[in-house]
Design a protein around this motif. Structure first.
Motif, PDB file in Angstrom:
ATOM      1  N   GLY A 107       0.787  -1.227   0.000  1.00 14.75           N
ATOM      2  CA  GLY A 107       0.000   0.000   0.000  1.00 14.75           C
ATOM      3  C   GLY A 107       0.820   1.278   0.000  1.00 14.75           C
ATOM      4  N   PHE A 108       2.143   1.178  -0.052  1.00 13.42           N
ATOM      5  CA  PHE A 108       2.971   2.379  -0.026  1.00 13.42           C
ATOM      6  C   PHE A 108       2.785   3.226  -1.283  1.00 13.42           C
ATOM      7  CE2 PHE A 108       5.860  -0.376   2.697  1.00 13.42           C
ATOM      8  CZ  PHE A 108       5.503   0.241   3.889  1.00 13.42           C
ATOM      9  N   THR A 109       2.686   2.576  -2.437  1.00 17.98           N
ATOM     10  CA  THR A 109       2.570   3.326  -3.687  1.00 17.98           C
ATOM     11  C   THR A 109       1.241   4.077  -3.733  1.00 17.98           C
ATOM     12  OG1 THR A 109       3.877   1.584  -4.745  1.00 17.98           O
ATOM     13  CG2 THR A 109       2.839   3.196  -6.185  1.00 17.98           C
ATOM     14  N   SER A 110       0.153   3.426  -3.367  1.00 16.57           N
ATOM     15  CA  SER A 110      -1.137   4.123  -3.398  1.00 16.57           C
ATOM     16  C   SER A 110      -1.183   5.236  -2.348  1.00 16.57           C
ATOM     17  CB  SER A 110      -2.305   3.155  -3.231  1.00 16.57           C
ATOM     18  OG  SER A 110      -2.212   2.432  -2.046  1.00 16.57           O
ATOM     19  N   GLU A 111      -0.542   5.033  -1.212  1.00 18.50           N
ATOM     20  CA  GLU A 111      -0.486   6.069  -0.178  1.00 18.50           C
ATOM     21  C   GLU A 111       0.269   7.299  -0.710  1.00 18.50           C
ATOM     22  OE1 GLU A 111       1.301   6.278   4.352  1.00 18.50           O
ATOM     23  OE2 GLU A 111       0.431   4.377   3.684  1.00 18.50           O
ATOM     24  N   ALA A 112       1.391   7.059  -1.362  1.00 18.55           N
ATOM     25  CA  ALA A 112       2.169   8.162  -1.944  1.00 18.55           C
ATOM     26  C   ALA A 112       1.404   8.819  -3.088  1.00 18.55           C
ATOM     27  CB  ALA A 112       3.518   7.640  -2.434  1.00 18.55           C
ATOM     28  N   ALA A 113       0.796   8.010  -3.943  1.00 19.20           N
ATOM     29  CA  ALA A 113       0.054   8.555  -5.085  1.00 19.20           C
ATOM     30  C   ALA A 113      -1.092   9.449  -4.617  1.00 19.20           C
ATOM     31  CB  ALA A 113      -0.464   7.430  -5.970  1.00 19.20           C
ATOM     32  N   ARG A 114      -1.792   9.035  -3.594  1.00 21.73           N
ATOM     33  CA  ARG A 114      -2.892   9.855  -3.070  1.00 21.73           C
ATOM     34  C   ARG A 114      -2.386  11.214  -2.577  1.00 21.73           C
ATOM     35  NH1 ARG A 114      -5.059   4.602  -1.293  1.00 21.73           N
ATOM     36  NH2 ARG A 114      -7.126   4.369  -2.236  1.00 21.73           N
ATOM     37  N   ALA A 115      -1.231  11.211  -1.919  1.00 19.92           N
ATOM     38  CA  ALA A 115      -0.666  12.476  -1.433  1.00 19.92           C
ATOM     39  C   ALA A 115      -0.285  13.384  -2.603  1.00 19.92           C
ATOM     40  CB  ALA A 115       0.555  12.199  -0.551  1.00 19.92           C
ATOM     41  N   VAL A 116       0.288  12.804  -3.648  1.00 16.43           N
ATOM     42  CA  VAL A 116       0.672  13.588  -4.823  1.00 16.43           C
ATOM     43  C   VAL A 116      -0.576  14.145  -5.517  1.00 16.43           C
ATOM     44  CG1 VAL A 116       1.724  13.439  -7.122  1.00 16.43           C
ATOM     45  CG2 VAL A 116       2.870  12.401  -5.147  1.00 16.43           C
ATOM     46  N   ILE A 117      -1.606  13.323  -5.642  1.00 18.06           N
ATOM     47  CA  ILE A 117      -2.851  13.769  -6.284  1.00 18.06           C
ATOM     48  C   ILE A 117      -3.496  14.891  -5.467  1.00 18.06           C
ATOM     49  CG2 ILE A 117      -5.195  13.074  -6.922  1.00 18.06           C
ATOM     50  CD1 ILE A 117      -3.909  10.226  -7.423  1.00 18.06           C
ATOM     51  N   GLN A 118      -3.537  14.725  -4.164  1.00 19.03           N
ATOM     52  CA  GLN A 118      -4.091  15.776  -3.301  1.00 19.03           C
ATOM     53  C   GLN A 118      -3.326  17.083  -3.506  1.00 19.03           C
ATOM     54  OE1 GLN A 118      -6.803  16.005  -1.497  1.00 19.03           O
ATOM     55  NE2 GLN A 118      -6.315  18.026  -0.677  1.00 19.03           N
ATOM     56  N   TYR A 119      -2.015  17.006  -3.541  1.00 17.79           N
ATOM     57  CA  TYR A 119      -1.193  18.197  -3.759  1.00 17.79           C
ATOM     58  C   TYR A 119      -1.504  18.816  -5.130  1.00 17.79           C
ATOM     59  CZ  TYR A 119       2.749  21.321  -4.185  1.00 17.79           C
ATOM     60  OH  TYR A 119       3.516  22.446  -4.370  1.00 17.79           O
ATOM     61  N   ALA A 120      -1.606  17.974  -6.153  1.00 15.98           N
ATOM     62  CA  ALA A 120      -1.856  18.462  -7.514  1.00 15.98           C
ATOM     63  C   ALA A 120      -3.156  19.244  -7.594  1.00 15.98           C
ATOM     64  CB  ALA A 120      -1.885  17.287  -8.492  1.00 15.98           C
ATOM     65  N   PHE A 121      -4.200  18.727  -6.976  1.00 14.26           N
ATOM     66  CA  PHE A 121      -5.499  19.393  -7.054  1.00 14.26           C
ATOM     67  C   PHE A 121      -5.617  20.559  -6.055  1.00 14.26           C
ATOM     68  CE2 PHE A 121      -7.175  15.193  -8.826  1.00 14.26           C
ATOM     69  CZ  PHE A 121      -7.194  15.670 -10.130  1.00 14.26           C
ATOM     70  N   ALA A 122      -5.181  20.367  -4.830  1.00 15.50           N
ATOM     71  CA  ALA A 122      -5.383  21.384  -3.793  1.00 15.50           C
ATOM     72  C   ALA A 122      -4.365  22.518  -3.865  1.00 15.50           C
ATOM     73  CB  ALA A 122      -5.345  20.735  -2.412  1.00 15.50           C
TER      74      ALA A 122
END
Length: 184
Positions: A107-122
C-alpha cells in the motif's frame, strides 16, 4: 518556491537529492521495476545521478515534480512518485511512480500517489491528472482504478521500450472526481 515535502501516515515524500543517487540507482537498475516504466534499466550510477539532476531541473522549470518515497519508520527511500508533463497553465499533469519490489503490495505506492494527487489538485489547482500504463501492467492498472482513475482508452504505440513501440492505456481523474472521493 521551495520544494514541498508531503507526509502520510507511514511516509515522507521528500525532494530527491544527490544523497539519494545510490539508492535510486539500486531501484532503477532492477528489470522488475523498469519492465513497464518506459525506459531501460539503469546500468551505471552516472545515469542515476543525471536523472536526479533532471528532477531538480524539472521542478525549477515547473515542468515536473518528483518526490522520494521514504518510510518514516526507517528513513529508507523505497521509490519515487511525481507529476510528469506538468502544465500548470493548462491545469494538467500525469502521475508516475515506482517502488522497490521488496515493498510491493504493502500500500505504499497508493499512499504516496494519493498524497501527490491531493497536492496536484489542492495546491497546484490542476483540473486533470492523467496516467499512462502498459496494457500488461496489472498492478498499476489496479492501483489507478482503486484510487478512482477512469480508463479513457488506448494510446497505440505510445511508449518505445526494448526496441518495441508499446500500446498503453490512458487513465485520468479530474478535480471534482477527486473531491467527491475525498469529501465522503
Amino acid at each position: 518556491m521551495s520544494f514541498p515535502e508531503l507526509e502520510t501516515a507511514r511516509l515522507k515524500l521528500v525532494q530527491i537529492t544527490e544523497e539519494h543517487t545510490e539508492r535510486y540507482f539500486e531501484i532503477m537498475s532492477l528489470d522488475a521495476v523498469t519492465k513497464y516504466y518506459g525506459m531501460e534499466s539503469l546500468q551505471q550510477k552516472e545515469q542515476a545521478a543525471d536523472i536526479v539532476k533532471s528532477f531538480k531541473t524539472g521542478f525549477e522549470s515547473k515542468k515536473s515534480m518528483r518526490w522520494g518515497i521514504v518510510l518514516k519508520e526507517t528513513g529508507t527511500l523505497v521509490g519515487t512518485a511525481g507529476l510528469n508533463n506538468l502544465r500548470i497553465g493548462q491545469k494538467r499533469a500525469e502521475i508516475g511512480f515506482e517502488i522497490h519490489p521488496d515493498y510491493w503490495s504493502r500500500g505504499f505506492t497508493s499512499e504516496a500517489a494519493r498524497a501527490v494527487i491531493q497536492y496536484a489538485f489542492a495546491e497546484l489547482n490542476l483540473y486533470r491528472v492523467g496516467a499512462i500504463t502498459f496494457l500488461e501492467n496489472k498492478a498499476s492498472i489496479g492501483l489507478l482504478e482503486k484510487i478512482g482513475f477512469i480508463k479513457e482508452g488506448v494510446l497505440r504505440g505510445y511508449i518505445y521500450q526494448n526496441g518495441i513501440s508499446n500500446d498503453t492505456y490512458i487513465f485520468s481523474m479530474i478535480k471534482s472526481e477527486w473531491e467527491g472521493l475525498t469529501n465522503n
